[in-house]
Design an enzyme around this catalytic site. Structure first.
Site, PDB file in Angstrom:
ATOM      1  N   GLY A 283       0.840  -1.201   0.000  1.00 21.05           N
ATOM      2  CA  GLY A 283       0.000   0.000   0.000  1.00 21.05           C
ATOM      3  C   GLY A 283       0.871   1.245   0.000  1.00 21.05           C
ATOM      4  O   GLY A 283       2.101   1.164   0.104  1.00 21.05           O
TER       5      GLY A 283
ATOM      6  N   ASN B 249      -6.397 -12.300  14.034  1.00 24.09           N
ATOM      7  CA  ASN B 249      -6.344 -11.085  14.866  1.00 24.09           C
ATOM      8  C   ASN B 249      -7.531 -10.163  14.609  1.00 24.09           C
ATOM      9  O   ASN B 249      -8.114  -9.596  15.535  1.00 24.09           O
ATOM     10  CB  ASN B 249      -5.047 -10.311  14.592  1.00 24.09           C
ATOM     11  CG  ASN B 249      -3.822 -11.057  15.104  1.00 24.09           C
ATOM     12  OD1 ASN B 249      -3.924 -11.859  16.029  1.00 24.09           O
ATOM     13  ND2 ASN B 249      -2.677 -10.796  14.503  1.00 24.09           N
TER      14      ASN B 249
ATOM     15  N   TYR C 219      -0.838 -17.470  -1.540  1.00 25.98           N
ATOM     16  CA  TYR C 219      -2.003 -16.573  -1.542  1.00 25.98           C
ATOM     17  C   TYR C 219      -3.292 -17.387  -1.491  1.00 25.98           C
ATOM     18  O   TYR C 219      -4.171 -17.137  -0.667  1.00 25.98           O
ATOM     19  CB  TYR C 219      -1.948 -15.719  -2.809  1.00 25.98           C
ATOM     20  CG  TYR C 219      -3.034 -14.663  -2.921  1.00 25.98           C
ATOM     21  CD1 TYR C 219      -3.089 -13.607  -2.013  1.00 25.98           C
ATOM     22  CD2 TYR C 219      -3.974 -14.705  -3.951  1.00 25.98           C
ATOM     23  CE1 TYR C 219      -4.071 -12.620  -2.134  1.00 25.98           C
ATOM     24  CE2 TYR C 219      -4.940 -13.723  -4.077  1.00 25.98           C
ATOM     25  CZ  TYR C 219      -4.989 -12.675  -3.164  1.00 25.98           C
ATOM     26  OH  TYR C 219      -5.951 -11.713  -3.295  1.00 25.98           O
TER      27      TYR C 219
ATOM     28  N   LYS D  44     -14.905  -9.653  17.141  1.00 29.51           N
ATOM     29  CA  LYS D  44     -15.639 -10.375  18.192  1.00 29.51           C
ATOM     30  C   LYS D  44     -15.685  -9.536  19.468  1.00 29.51           C
ATOM     31  O   LYS D  44     -16.730  -9.388  20.105  1.00 29.51           O
ATOM     32  CB  LYS D  44     -14.950 -11.717  18.443  1.00 29.51           C
ATOM     33  CG  LYS D  44     -15.532 -12.540  19.571  1.00 29.51           C
ATOM     34  CD  LYS D  44     -14.932 -13.946  19.549  1.00 29.51           C
ATOM     35  CE  LYS D  44     -15.104 -14.650  20.878  1.00 29.51           C
ATOM     36  NZ  LYS D  44     -14.020 -14.350  21.829  1.00 29.51           N
TER      37      LYS D  44
END
Ligand code: UDP
Length: 312
Positions: free
Chosen positions: A37, A100, A146, A106
């Protein structure tokens, strides 16, 4: 309207998603470790009071202060070139990163949205690919990093849904293109357009008869938001159904850019899928979504972006 965490928010897809979420009034916490990114993708959003940027690797413990209504997990290298260069990080963000971010959702009582991929179908023996197809993936091949990470991510997401009752959505994203792809991203659309604009030969891998179905970014993001807002867990394919060979794509790029570049062939990457086309019956019926931008128009818009980036 709510507060939404977008992992991979400074990537190509993630940055468009952040932009559209802000545009409709959501607050956005963008998390990115900037492997693939770029901060420049979200520069235009930082002045928005609803936007927060956090540089962080979600493969490590991930926490966000305050209320969160949705966690959208888009962090991952996504171009074959990138995930071959970052194989361990790709596996980690698809496995540990998914775990994570599921844990974060959650804890916050938030909806969880997983960006999965058409790569879960591997080199498909069923064509077009519908969500009921289980795929044909080589786990030990180079693309396995991937494909298997995303397959694991889907399984993990469904386990949180079934075991913890977490509210989840899974999208399978097919080839998507548009402004903010990196010029050296390595994917076919960016490669061909940049090569055409620079007067360099277009690199056809293999004999160029392999096919893909290309979805313009605006259509893709509209589909993602429709799924996020729906009651449908998924997985749901979101992609364009117009299928092209790489030679056909090269012709469209040359025509749109007015380039006189030649075509050269390079070796076909290992396990490169021979064909890919989404069956979007499900997205049409449960989301009322379908793509609108045709390839030529999308390539025109993307070429305009690359002209600007390359200063041509
Ligand atoms: N490809 C190509 N020339 C390039 C880059 C890619 O012919 O310069 C081919 C590649 O072999 C594949 C297709 O284009 O068959 C799409 O590749 P991409 O990396 O864009 O995405 P994929 O669908 O393989 O994940």
């Amino acid at each position: 309207m709510g507060r939404v965490v977008v992992t991979g928010g400074a990537g190509f897809l993630g940055s468009h998603l952040c932009e559209q979420l802000l545009a409709r009034g959501d607050q956005v916490v963008c998390i990115d470790n900037l492997i693939t990114g770029s901060q420049s993708n979200v520069e235009h959003l930082v002045s928005d009071p609803g936007f927060t940027y956090v540089e962080h690797d979600v493969s490590t413990h991930t926490w966000v202060e305050g209320d969160v209504d949705a966690v959208l997990h888009f962090a991952s290298p996504a171009s074959p070139k990138d995930y071959l260069e970052w194989p361990i990080q790709t596996l980690k963000v698809g496995s540990l990163g998914t775990h994570n971010t599921l844990g974060l959702a959650k804890d916050k009582g938030a909806r969880y949205f997983l960006a999965s991929t058409s790569e879960v179908y591997g080199d498909p023996e069923e064509h077009p690919q519908s969500e009921t197809y289980w795929g044909h993936v080589n786990p030990v091949g180079p693309r396995g990093v991937y494909d298997e990470a995303k397959r694991f991510a889907e399984a993990m997401t469904m386990a949180y849904h079934r075991y913890h009752g977490l509210d989840v959505r899974i999208v399978r994203i097919f080839n998507t293109y548009g402004p903010r792809m990196r010029p050296a991203d390595g994917r076919v659309v960016s490669n061909f357009i940049v090569q055409a604009l620079e007067g360099k030969p277009l690199t056809i891998y293999g004999d160029g008869s392999q096919s893909r179905s290309f979805c313009y970014i605006d259509d893709e993001v509209r589909g993602l938001l429709a799924l996020l807002d729906s009651d449908h867990v998924g997985p749901v394919n979101i992609g364009n159904t117009n299928e092209f060979t790489m030679r056909e794509l090269a012709d469209v790029v040359l025509e749109v850019t007015g380039s006189r570049s030649s075509l050269i062939t390079e070796p076909l990457p290992v396990d490169d899928p021979t064909q890919r086309k989404p069956d979007i019956t499900l997205a049409r019926s449960v989301l009322g979504w379908e793509p609108q931008v045709q390839l030529r128009e999308g390539i025109e818009r993307t070429a305009a972006y690359f002209r600007q980036v390359l200063g041509r």
